[in-house]
Design a protein around this motif. Structure first.
Motif, PDB file in Angstrom:
ATOM      1  N   LEU A   1       4.408  39.908 -22.928  1.00 58.25           N
ATOM      2  CA  LEU A   1       4.549  38.799 -21.979  1.00 58.25           C
ATOM      3  C   LEU A   1       5.990  38.581 -21.534  1.00 58.25           C
ATOM      4  O   LEU A   1       6.238  37.849 -20.563  1.00 58.25           O
ATOM      5  CB  LEU A   1       3.994  37.511 -22.604  1.00 58.25           C
ATOM      6  CG  LEU A   1       2.509  37.520 -22.959  1.00 58.25           C
ATOM      7  CD1 LEU A   1       2.107  36.206 -23.635  1.00 58.25           C
ATOM      8  CD2 LEU A   1       1.647  37.770 -21.729  1.00 58.25           C
ATOM      9  N   LYS A   2       6.960  39.172 -22.266  1.00 64.32           N
ATOM     10  CA  LYS A   2       8.380  39.064 -21.929  1.00 64.32           C
ATOM     11  C   LYS A   2       8.846  37.607 -21.845  1.00 64.32           C
ATOM     12  O   LYS A   2       9.548  37.198 -20.915  1.00 64.32           O
ATOM     13  CB  LYS A   2       8.678  39.774 -20.601  1.00 64.32           C
ATOM     14  CG  LYS A   2       8.278  41.237 -20.567  1.00 64.32           C
ATOM     15  CD  LYS A   2       9.013  42.053 -21.608  1.00 64.32           C
ATOM     16  CE  LYS A   2       8.636  43.519 -21.530  1.00 64.32           C
ATOM     17  NZ  LYS A   2       9.298  44.338 -22.575  1.00 64.32           N
ATOM     18  N   LEU A   3       8.436  36.803 -22.821  1.00 63.20           N
ATOM     19  CA  LEU A   3       8.816  35.390 -22.852  1.00 63.20           C
ATOM     20  C   LEU A   3      10.129  35.210 -23.598  1.00 63.20           C
ATOM     21  O   LEU A   3      10.533  36.053 -24.392  1.00 63.20           O
ATOM     22  CB  LEU A   3       7.712  34.579 -23.524  1.00 63.20           C
ATOM     23  CG  LEU A   3       6.330  34.625 -22.864  1.00 63.20           C
ATOM     24  CD1 LEU A   3       5.303  33.930 -23.748  1.00 63.20           C
ATOM     25  CD2 LEU A   3       6.364  33.996 -21.486  1.00 63.20           C
ATOM     26  N   THR A   4      10.777  34.082 -23.350  1.00 65.65           N
ATOM     27  CA  THR A   4      12.022  33.780 -24.045  1.00 65.65           C
ATOM     28  C   THR A   4      11.814  32.874 -25.260  1.00 65.65           C
ATOM     29  O   THR A   4      12.714  32.748 -26.089  1.00 65.65           O
ATOM     30  CB  THR A   4      13.021  33.096 -23.099  1.00 65.65           C
ATOM     31  OG1 THR A   4      12.406  31.933 -22.528  1.00 65.65           O
ATOM     32  CG2 THR A   4      13.421  34.040 -21.972  1.00 65.65           C
ATOM     33  N   SER A   5      10.640  32.249 -25.367  1.00 68.07           N
ATOM     34  CA  SER A   5      10.370  31.380 -26.512  1.00 68.07           C
ATOM     35  C   SER A   5       8.872  31.153 -26.637  1.00 68.07           C
ATOM     36  O   SER A   5       8.108  31.375 -25.683  1.00 68.07           O
ATOM     37  CB  SER A   5      11.083  30.032 -26.370  1.00 68.07           C
ATOM     38  OG  SER A   5      10.469  29.255 -25.362  1.00 68.07           O
TER      39      SER A   5
END
Length: 214
Positions: free
Chosen positions: A107-111
């Motif tokens: 998902l390439k999320l930051t958190s």
């Protein structure tokens, strides 16, 4: 014995050197690579950090004063039942690496809070999770800073306030200007220092025991 108490010149040099080197890592991280000009660079190091330094950083993250000071005291007073927390932690890590990470990484999320927003299609869960996390870490960091500061003040003449402000201030500065890259490489440096310190304590203790036996 009284002459051995307190910080000597060498102790202040080592302490100041650690602070300066940590700040230097933050400055270097801020000026190198992408220069922390994008959110991706600042929060996740452009996703280009190597596995080994990240793994060391995660290990050092768990090596707080709670673990170093609290766990030995807990085991000494109440016995080794605390080992069961390690069993639970290892089980959790196994589940996380096999189930949770394969879901989050693509998902390439930051958190995890960003995932909450996507999962429930609302900013409410993200805001609630962020605020709860902030409150948790405010309390957690207070305990983590309090432990070593009290220990230093008890066995040396190093003031409590100086320990808290120097350590917390340094961490805030190199994190703010260097982002995740600075945090990871500072953790690697701290891991080296802690390893040398632990080895030094073991060697010193072994020599003292041998001298008593002789």
């Amino acid at each position: 014995m009284a002459s051995d108490l307190g910080f000597h010149v060498g102790d202040y040099v080592v302490f100041a050197g650690m602070i300066i080197f940590s700040l230097g890592i933050g400055v270097y991280s801020a000026c190198s690579g992408g220069g922390q000009k994008t959110t991706l660079e600042y929060l996740v190091g452009n996703r280009r950090l190597k596995m080994l330094p990240v793994a060391i950083s995660l290990v050092v993250t768990f090596e707080s004063s709670i673990l170093v000071l609290g766990y030995p005291a807990e085991v000494y007073i109440y016995g080794g039942d605390l080992i069961w927390t390690s069993v639970g932690l290892m089980t959790t890590m196994l589940v996380a690496t096999r189930i949770v990470v394969p879901i989050f990484h693509p998902l390439k999320l930051t958190s995890v809070f960003a995932y909450f927003e996507q999962r429930y299609n609302s900013k409410g869960p993200r805001i609630l999770g962020t605020v709860t996390g902030m409150l948790y870490y405010i309390v957690y960091m207070g305990i983590v800073l309090y432990g070593p500061a009290i220990a230093l003040e008890a066995v040396t003449d190093f003031p409590f306030w100086a320990s808290v402000f120097s350590v917390a201030g340094t961490a805030i500065i190199y994190t703010s200007i260097g982002g995740l890259r600075a945090v990871v490489w500072t953790d690697v440096f701290q891991c080296l220092i802690m390893t040398i310190g632990i080895i030094g304590v073991i060697v010193k203790g072994a020599f003292q025991v041998v001298s008593l036996l002789i």
